[in-house]
Design a protein around this motif. Structure first.
Motif, PDB file in Angstrom:
ATOM      1  N   PRO A   1      -5.419  -0.647   1.177  1.00  0.00           N
ATOM      2  CA  PRO A   1      -5.954  -1.952   1.210  1.00  0.00           C
ATOM      3  C   PRO A   1      -7.239  -1.807   1.943  1.00  0.00           C
ATOM      4  O   PRO A   1      -7.498  -1.099   2.839  1.00  0.00           O
ATOM      5  N   ARG A   2      -8.315  -2.804   1.610  1.00  0.00           N
ATOM      6  CA  ARG A   2      -9.468  -2.842   2.185  1.00  0.00           C
ATOM      7  C   ARG A   2      -9.296  -3.262   3.727  1.00  0.00           C
ATOM      8  O   ARG A   2      -8.597  -4.013   4.027  1.00  0.00           O
ATOM      9  N   GLY A   3      -9.879  -2.356   4.429  1.00  0.00           N
ATOM     10  CA  GLY A   3      -9.982  -2.593   5.884  1.00  0.00           C
ATOM     11  C   GLY A   3      -8.571  -1.919   6.645  1.00  0.00           C
ATOM     12  O   GLY A   3      -8.498  -2.048   7.758  1.00  0.00           O
ATOM     13  N   ALA A   4      -8.058  -1.176   5.769  1.00  0.00           N
ATOM     14  CA  ALA A   4      -6.967  -0.335   6.601  1.00  0.00           C
ATOM     15  C   ALA A   4      -7.449   0.450   7.458  1.00  0.00           C
ATOM     16  O   ALA A   4      -8.571   1.143   7.364  1.00  0.00           O
ATOM     17  N   ARG A   5      -6.782   0.938   8.575  1.00  0.00           N
ATOM     18  CA  ARG A   5      -7.305   1.815   9.578  1.00  0.00           C
ATOM     19  C   ARG A   5      -6.887   3.175   9.287  1.00  0.00           C
ATOM     20  O   ARG A   5      -5.867   3.398   8.865  1.00  0.00           O
ATOM     21  N   THR A   6      -8.083   3.876   9.205  1.00  0.00           N
ATOM     22  CA  THR A   6      -8.062   5.483   8.730  1.00  0.00           C
ATOM     23  C   THR A   6      -8.249   6.228   9.971  1.00  0.00           C
ATOM     24  O   THR A   6      -9.148   6.055  10.693  1.00  0.00           O
TER      25      THR A   6
ATOM     26  N   SER B   1      -1.792   3.144  -2.229  1.00  0.00           N
ATOM     27  CA  SER B   1      -3.242   2.706  -1.950  1.00  0.00           C
ATOM     28  C   SER B   1      -3.568   2.144  -0.808  1.00  0.00           C
ATOM     29  O   SER B   1      -2.536   1.510  -0.159  1.00  0.00           O
TER      30      SER B   1
ATOM     31  N   GLY C   1       0.952  -1.002  -0.210  1.00  0.00           N
ATOM     32  CA  GLY C   1      -0.009   0.004  -0.169  1.00  0.00           C
ATOM     33  C   GLY C   1       0.626   1.298   0.174  1.00  0.00           C
ATOM     34  O   GLY C   1       0.590   2.285  -0.484  1.00  0.00           O
TER      35      GLY C   1
ATOM     36  N   SER D   1      -4.749   9.242   1.997  1.00  0.00           N
ATOM     37  CA  SER D   1      -5.363   8.652   1.018  1.00  0.00           C
ATOM     38  C   SER D   1      -6.454   9.587   0.305  1.00  0.00           C
ATOM     39  O   SER D   1      -6.901   9.431  -0.666  1.00  0.00           O
TER      40      SER D   1
END
Length: 121
Positions: free
Chosen positions: A80-85, A78, A73, A105
């Motif tokens: 990834p799905r489920g990444a902590r924001t 990019s 990433g 992002s």
């Protein structure tokens, strides 16, 4: 002779108490680093990081975010799905042992240099 055993037992109890105290106090010794989260990221250059240290990402809320990503990433900018924001503008993130990667992002931000990789020992 009984007095000698009592002294050894007391020393053992004191030693165990000190070890327990050190185990409790050690987590509070983590360093806190302020990261000026912008296109020319600052606050991490030339520093040595340890697992448990805390990064505080400072930025204007709503203009950026911080996403914890993996190496792929980070390289591709990019999340990834489920990444902590994180998006508070004062995000506190505890480092884990090994590589820690963070990007913004918002479109064009990571590609413009808003990303950071930190190795914590």
């Amino acid at each position: 002779m009984g007095q000698g055993r009592g002294s050894a037992r007391s020393a053992l109890v004191v030693g165990l108490a000190i070890l327990c105290l050190l185990a409790i106090v050690q987590p509070t010794l983590a360093a806190v680093y302020n990261i000026g989260w912008s296109f020319n990221v600052n606050g991490a250059r030339g520093k040595s990081f340890r697992a448990g240290d805390v990064l505080v990402f400072k930025y204007i809320k709503g203009q950026h975010n911080v996403v914890a990503v993996n190496g792929r990433g980070y390289a591709s900018c990019s999340a990834p799905r489920g990444a902590r924001t994180y998006s508070s503008g004062q995000d506190r993130i505890k480092l884990t042992r090994g590589q820690n990667y963070f990007i913004c992002s918002f479109p064009g931000h990571c590609g413009g240099g808003m990303k950071i990789a930190i190795n914590a020992k």
